[in-house]
Write an enzyme that holds these catalytic residues in place. Sequence first.
Site, PDB file in Angstrom:
ATOM      1  N   TYR A 195       0.737  -1.116  -0.096  1.00 14.77           N
ATOM      2  CA  TYR A 195       0.099  -0.187  -0.016  1.00 14.77           C
ATOM      3  C   TYR A 195       0.905   1.326  -0.191  1.00 14.77           C
ATOM      4  O   TYR A 195       1.764   1.282   0.852  1.00 14.77           O
ATOM      5  CB  TYR A 195      -0.953   0.168   1.423  1.00 14.77           C
ATOM      6  CG  TYR A 195      -1.628   1.260   1.309  1.00 14.77           C
ATOM      7  CD1 TYR A 195      -1.637   2.180   2.187  1.00 14.77           C
ATOM      8  CD2 TYR A 195      -3.192   1.426   0.317  1.00 14.77           C
ATOM      9  CE1 TYR A 195      -2.526   3.254   2.362  1.00 14.77           C
ATOM     10  CE2 TYR A 195      -3.973   2.548   0.544  1.00 14.77           C
ATOM     11  CZ  TYR A 195      -3.450   3.401   1.474  1.00 14.77           C
ATOM     12  OH  TYR A 195      -4.441   4.521   1.587  1.00 14.77           O
TER      13      TYR A 195
ATOM     14  N   ASP B  88       9.524   2.525  -0.590  1.00 15.94           N
ATOM     15  CA  ASP B  88       8.417   3.468   0.281  1.00 15.94           C
ATOM     16  C   ASP B  88       8.606   3.212   1.756  1.00 15.94           C
ATOM     17  O   ASP B  88       8.209   1.968   2.225  1.00 15.94           O
ATOM     18  CB  ASP B  88       7.005   2.826  -0.262  1.00 15.94           C
ATOM     19  CG  ASP B  88       6.189   3.569   0.597  1.00 15.94           C
ATOM     20  OD1 ASP B  88       4.790   3.258   0.330  1.00 15.94           O
ATOM     21  OD2 ASP B  88       6.310   4.401   1.476  1.00 15.94           O
TER      22      ASP B  88
ATOM     23  N   LYS C  91       4.720   9.826   8.422  1.00 18.15           N
ATOM     24  CA  LYS C  91       4.327   9.496   9.493  1.00 18.15           C
ATOM     25  C   LYS C  91       5.658   9.963  10.586  1.00 18.15           C
ATOM     26  O   LYS C  91       5.346  11.332  11.009  1.00 18.15           O
ATOM     27  CB  LYS C  91       4.362   7.975   9.453  1.00 18.15           C
ATOM     28  CG  LYS C  91       3.165   7.215   8.952  1.00 18.15           C
ATOM     29  CD  LYS C  91       3.353   5.762   8.955  1.00 18.15           C
ATOM     30  CE  LYS C  91       2.139   5.139   7.928  1.00 18.15           C
ATOM     31  NZ  LYS C  91       0.865   5.201   8.407  1.00 18.15           N
TER      32      LYS C  91
HETATM   33  P1  KE4 Z   1      -0.653   8.421   4.078  1.00 23.14           P
HETATM   34  O1  KE4 Z   1      -1.212   8.916   2.901  1.00 23.14           O
HETATM   35  O2  KE4 Z   1      -1.808   7.637   4.910  1.00 23.14           O
HETATM   36  O3  KE4 Z   1       0.002   9.527   4.894  1.00 23.14           O
HETATM   37  O4  KE4 Z   1       0.497   7.218   3.701  1.00 23.14           O
HETATM   38  C1  KE4 Z   1       0.195   6.361   2.796  1.00 23.14           C
HETATM   39  C2  KE4 Z   1       1.244   5.321   2.825  1.00 23.14           C
HETATM   40  C3  KE4 Z   1       2.099   5.082   2.152  1.00 23.14           C
HETATM   41  N1  KE4 Z   1       3.014   4.220   2.091  1.00 23.14           N
HETATM   42  C4  KE4 Z   1       2.927   3.347   3.189  1.00 23.14           C
HETATM   43  C5  KE4 Z   1       3.844   2.068   3.329  1.00 23.14           C
HETATM   44  C6  KE4 Z   1       2.098   3.289   4.055  1.00 23.14           C
HETATM   45  O5  KE4 Z   1       1.851   2.304   5.162  1.00 23.14           O
HETATM   46  C7  KE4 Z   1       1.178   4.186   4.006  1.00 23.14           C
HETATM   47  C8  KE4 Z   1      -0.276   4.282   5.078  1.00 23.14           C
HETATM   48  N2  KE4 Z   1      -0.195   3.699   6.092  1.00 23.14           N
HETATM   49  C9  KE4 Z   1      -1.524   3.321   6.531  1.00 23.14           C
HETATM   50  C10 KE4 Z   1      -1.562   2.306   7.777  1.00 23.14           C
HETATM   51  N3  KE4 Z   1      -1.079   1.206   7.175  1.00 23.14           N
HETATM   52  C11 KE4 Z   1      -2.276   4.545   6.967  1.00 23.14           C
HETATM   53  C12 KE4 Z   1      -3.466   4.297   8.034  1.00 23.14           C
HETATM   54  C13 KE4 Z   1      -4.631   4.799   7.320  1.00 23.14           C
HETATM   55  O6  KE4 Z   1      -4.813   4.730   6.041  1.00 23.14           O
HETATM   56  O7  KE4 Z   1      -5.734   5.261   7.962  1.00 23.14           O
END
Ligand code: KE4
Length: 432
Positions: free
Chosen positions: A144, A239, A267
């Site tokens: 993801y 990533d 994060k």
């Molecule tokens: P954000 O757009 O949510 O800040 O980041 C996206 C993203 C990109 N790459 C990796 C490896 C990630 O884990 C994420 C976002 N992680 C999720 C939890 N696994 C965010 C939680 C959510 O979607 O509410």
Amino acid sequence: MDTSKSETLFQRAQQVIPGGVNSPVRAFGSVGGTPRFIEKGQGAYIWDADGNRYIDYVLSWGPLVLGHAFPAVVDAIQQTAANGTSYGAPTELENQLAELVIDIVPSIDMIRFVNSGTEACMSALRLARAYTGREKIIKFAGNYHGHADMLLVQAGSGVATFGLPDSPGVPGGTTANTLIAPYNDLDAVRNLFEANPDSIAAAIVEPIAANMGFVLPDDGYLQGLIDLCHEYGALLILDEVMTGFRASIGGAQQAFNLDPDITTLGKVIGGGLPVGAYAGKREIMQHVAPVGTMYQAGTLSGNPLAMAAGLATLTELRREGVFEQIESRAIQLAEGIRAVMAEFDVPAQVGQVGTMFGFYFLTQPLASIHDYASAKKFADTDRYAQFFHGLLEEGVYLAPSQFEAGFLSSAHTEDDIDYTLAVMKSTLASII
Ligand code: KE4
């Protein structure tokens, strides 16, 4: 446990916000029950609207590596805010955080701050396409990288949690250039390069697949991926939105000794405020506007409050012994989970790297989860849901999905871990 206030707030929220949440995984969809509405966080703990306290292993999905409301972070935000919240003009704070990240993360020469991990990954792929002049990209099933259209193909996290088909609203043309390979399978990647000569700009990969649960890369897989990309004239985007400053202080690239072309971050880098970043070799980053022609922009990118929170967070995290202390708590927890599962003879797969961890309940004793197909096949999501609620009732807050990872902070104590393991033991005794 009284959760009546959360239930009322959830009903109210669902009238005005789709699903009552501003990010799907928060809705407890795959574990059932009422999401807890949180009123306060302090250190390793959060309190819900009914006053129940939980030991928090979600930590806002990773950012809060120092725990909630760390004094130096709160002070930095308050002091910065007293001078204003945003200027839409450069500030020294951006220089300082950029220089600090470049000093910590081995492969980075230059960095551009954005407001989320999604923006970081979306921008990194546009940069790779601009730099190579190619259009296709490779992502990995179950990984993801945020919700940009071209990446919502066999994605992990909330998409996996809800077993959603590739999202409606994403035009076929947008994903036509997105090629998919299984995680941990280099032959599949070579086949894609052979079948798409001179047209793949980059591969983007999670160095630890922590949006399908917690899957480690096979030995040599990530370096093999970098080598394949370079053999075929493509870039490797690592990533590290989740693994950055967590798999090790220098991220997974330091832990696994990698030299990616582009790194995405998020994060932890914002200390709980909205920050993402894409970064990498100077020769590549010079293609980004305004010095280059690849366009990317953002009203609040490099926001002073977020920069101050990120600076305070990383400055503390770098202090002698801090990262190692958090890592030792993660090891204590992971080893304890393995022991508890073994004691009850429960098939499980447990992983931990640096300050992050994850585990699966397995549907078959000898199953091994090493990619998305095996995660979907062998993860026992029903048992995870039961376990999740058993812990929640006793004040332990895990991710409300089997397909997510867990996180530790410098605020978690040995006693917190011991309590968590005791509750895991009593919960297992009651559900198996
Ligand atoms: P954000 O757009 O949510 O800040 O980041 C996206 C993203 C990109 N790459 C990796 C490896 C990630 O884990 C994420 C976002 N992680 C999720 C939890 N696994 C965010 C939680 C959510 O979607 O509410």
